[in-house]
Design a protein around this motif. Structure first.
Motif, PDB file in Angstrom:
ATOM      1  N   UNK A   1       0.861  -1.193   0.000  1.00 14.73           N
ATOM      2  CA  UNK A   1       0.000   0.000   0.000  1.00 14.73           C
ATOM      3  C   UNK A   1       0.885   1.227   0.000  1.00 14.73           C
ATOM      4  N   UNK A   2       0.564   2.169  -0.866  1.00 15.10           N
ATOM      5  CA  UNK A   2       1.332   3.418  -0.903  1.00 15.10           C
ATOM      6  C   UNK A   2       0.343   4.578  -0.853  1.00 15.10           C
ATOM      7  N   UNK A   3       0.530   5.491   0.112  1.00 16.08           N
ATOM      8  CA  UNK A   3      -0.435   6.553   0.350  1.00 16.08           C
ATOM      9  C   UNK A   3      -0.343   7.698  -0.653  1.00 16.08           C
ATOM     10  N   UNK A   4      -1.384   8.509  -0.664  1.00 15.19           N
ATOM     11  CA  UNK A   4      -1.501   9.648  -1.587  1.00 15.19           C
ATOM     12  C   UNK A   4      -0.330  10.601  -1.427  1.00 15.19           C
ATOM     13  N   UNK A   5       0.148  11.121  -2.540  1.00 16.58           N
ATOM     14  CA  UNK A   5       1.200  12.142  -2.511  1.00 16.58           C
ATOM     15  C   UNK A   5       2.598  11.592  -2.357  1.00 16.58           C
ATOM     16  N   UNK A   6       2.725  10.284  -2.232  1.00 21.10           N
ATOM     17  CA  UNK A   6       4.064   9.680  -2.059  1.00 21.10           C
ATOM     18  C   UNK A   6       4.754   9.515  -3.414  1.00 21.10           C
ATOM     19  N   UNK A   7       6.070   9.760  -3.414  1.00 22.82           N
ATOM     20  CA  UNK A   7       6.870   9.584  -4.626  1.00 22.82           C
ATOM     21  C   UNK A   7       7.843   8.433  -4.409  1.00 22.82           C
ATOM     22  N   UNK A   8       7.912   7.543  -5.369  1.00 26.39           N
ATOM     23  CA  UNK A   8       8.827   6.391  -5.301  1.00 26.39           C
ATOM     24  C   UNK A   8       9.783   6.525  -6.485  1.00 26.39           C
ATOM     25  N   UNK A   9      11.065   6.721  -6.184  1.00 17.45           N
ATOM     26  CA  UNK A   9      12.021   7.052  -7.240  1.00 17.45           C
ATOM     27  C   UNK A   9      12.673   5.820  -7.874  1.00 17.45           C
ATOM     28  N   UNK A  10      13.590   6.104  -8.784  1.00 13.45           N
ATOM     29  CA  UNK A  10      14.206   5.091  -9.649  1.00 13.45           C
ATOM     30  C   UNK A  10      14.687   3.867  -8.867  1.00 13.45           C
ATOM     31  N   UNK A  11      14.338   2.709  -9.384  1.00 16.84           N
ATOM     32  CA  UNK A  11      14.834   1.401  -8.885  1.00 16.84           C
ATOM     33  C   UNK A  11      14.527   1.111  -7.424  1.00 16.84           C
ATOM     34  N   UNK A  12      13.653   1.879  -6.820  1.00 18.50           N
ATOM     35  CA  UNK A  12      13.260   1.531  -5.438  1.00 18.50           C
ATOM     36  C   UNK A  12      12.352   0.306  -5.512  1.00 18.50           C
ATOM     37  N   UNK A  13      12.334  -0.461  -4.409  1.00 18.79           N
ATOM     38  CA  UNK A  13      11.466  -1.642  -4.377  1.00 18.79           C
ATOM     39  C   UNK A  13      10.645  -1.639  -3.096  1.00 18.79           C
ATOM     40  N   UNK A  14       9.354  -1.878  -3.248  1.00 19.99           N
ATOM     41  CA  UNK A  14       8.458  -1.962  -2.086  1.00 19.99           C
ATOM     42  C   UNK A  14       7.756  -3.319  -2.155  1.00 19.99           C
ATOM     43  N   UNK A  15       7.990  -4.122  -1.127  1.00 14.40           N
ATOM     44  CA  UNK A  15       7.571  -5.521  -1.168  1.00 14.40           C
ATOM     45  C   UNK A  15       6.134  -5.750  -0.683  1.00 14.40           C
ATOM     46  N   UNK A  16       5.697  -6.998  -0.857  1.00 18.15           N
ATOM     47  CA  UNK A  16       4.351  -7.426  -0.493  1.00 18.15           C
ATOM     48  C   UNK A  16       4.046  -7.127   0.975  1.00 18.15           C
ATOM     49  N   UNK A  17       2.872  -6.608   1.219  1.00 17.37           N
ATOM     50  CA  UNK A  17       2.420  -6.389   2.588  1.00 17.37           C
ATOM     51  C   UNK A  17       3.002  -5.148   3.247  1.00 17.37           C
ATOM     52  N   UNK A  18       3.913  -4.467   2.552  1.00 16.22           N
ATOM     53  CA  UNK A  18       4.460  -3.230   3.127  1.00 16.22           C
ATOM     54  C   UNK A  18       3.406  -2.141   3.017  1.00 16.22           C
ATOM     55  N   UNK A  19       3.469  -1.196   3.961  1.00 17.52           N
ATOM     56  CA  UNK A  19       2.551  -0.067   3.907  1.00 17.52           C
ATOM     57  C   UNK A  19       3.360   1.211   4.057  1.00 17.52           C
ATOM     58  N   UNK A  20       3.288   2.052   3.030  1.00 15.67           N
ATOM     59  CA  UNK A  20       3.971   3.347   3.060  1.00 15.67           C
ATOM     60  C   UNK A  20       2.869   4.401   3.102  1.00 15.67           C
ATOM     61  N   UNK A  21       2.973   5.342   4.029  1.00 13.45           N
ATOM     62  CA  UNK A  21       1.904   6.324   4.228  1.00 13.45           C
ATOM     63  C   UNK A  21       1.864   7.403   3.158  1.00 13.45           C
ATOM     64  N   UNK A  22       1.230   8.522   3.530  1.00 18.51           N
ATOM     65  CA  UNK A  22       1.014   9.622   2.593  1.00 18.51           C
ATOM     66  C   UNK A  22       2.197  10.585   2.601  1.00 18.51           C
ATOM     67  N   UNK A  23       2.412  11.208   1.434  1.00 15.45           N
ATOM     68  CA  UNK A  23       3.344  12.325   1.326  1.00 15.45           C
ATOM     69  C   UNK A  23       4.776  11.936   1.702  1.00 15.45           C
TER      70      UNK A  23
END
Ligand SMILES: CC(C)(COP(=O)(O)OP(=O)(O)OC[C@H]1O[C@@H](n2cnc3c(N)ncnc32)[C@H](O)[C@@H]1OP(=O)(O)O)[C@@H](O)C(=O)NCCC(=O)NCCS
Ligand SMILES: [Zn+2]
Length: 195
Positions: free
Chosen positions: A16-38
């Motif tokens: 899950x990735x919250x509103x307003x969040x930026x994920x840059x080049x080659x970053x990896x976010x795995x299953x079940x992870x939760x990243x908040x807003x902004x």
């Protein structure tokens, strides 16, 4: 606000990735992870299975955030920092077979609200970094850090306290801690004792 994910980043459909969040080049976010807003997840950062990240968190380039880690709102994880989860790492069991899930215990790391982890610092398993604390670049943190504590070195030692603006506090003779940068005052009892 939209989520921005660079085309070379890999965000699991089960994350899950919250509103307003930026994920840059080659970053990896795995299953079940939760990243908040902004939040900002920098180039090449790794967010492991089930990691919990709050709102307005900055994870800098190449930081490694492993399973068992919780990062609260407003925390800063510096470039190449490593938040570790295996206290006694081994690739193989004593019998020589590759270790699998269940052959090891996931350690917990908690980075409290507004805390900062310096570049290339390592936070060992089962450590809590208190609210608005500051971990110096290159530190190896093996013990809990109190709120607003400043720790440095290997092993990291408490060397002072910092303001919400990040600068070191000076203690005056009547036990008031003051920031010369922004003028904020803190009462001694609000901090975990003098050094
Ligand atoms: C820890 C830190 C906040 C200290 O800043 P400061 O209060 O301005 O401290 P100073 O630069 O005046 O240094 C004070 C002393 O600590 C030492 N020191 C500073 N940073 C250190 C570090 N990361 N590890 C070990 N010692 C350090 C200095 O050499 C100096 O030693 P001395 O008293 O023997 O001369 C800062 O140096 C730091 O590491 N910030 C994190 C930077 C970072 O990783 N940013 C990530 C985004 S790019
Ligand atoms: Zn300040």
């Amino acid at each position: 606000m939209q989520v921005r994910v660079h085309e070379t980043a890999e965000v699991s459909p089960l994350a899950e990735v919250g509103a307003g969040t930026a994920v840059w080049h080659q970053a990896q976010i795995r299953e079940g992870a939760r990243v908040g807003e902004d939040c900002v997840i920098g180039k090449g950062a790794y967010i492991d299975l089930q990691v919990q990240i709050g709102n307005r968190v900055k994870v800098q380039n190449g930081a490694m955030v492993y399973r068992g880690v919780t990062v609260e709102d407003g925390a800063f994880i510096g470039p190449l920092a490593c938040l570790a989860n295996d206290r006694y790492p081994r690739a193989i069991t004593p019998e020589g077979t590759r270790k699998i899930e269940g052959d090891w215990e996931v350690g917990r790391v908690v980075i409290r609200r507004g805390a900062s982890i310096g570049a290339s610092a390592v936070v060992l398993p089962d450590v809590e970094v208190g609210e608005h604390a500051m971990v110096a670049a290159g530190a190896v943190v093996s013990k809990d850090v109190p709120p607003q504590g400043l720790v440095m070195g290997n092993p990291a030692r408490l060397v002072g306290y910092v303001c919400l603006c990040g600068r070191r506090l000076l203690e005056d003779p009547v036990g008031q801690w003051r920031c010369v940068n922004c003028g904020r005052d803190y009462r001694l009892e609000a901090l975990p004792g003098s050094l």
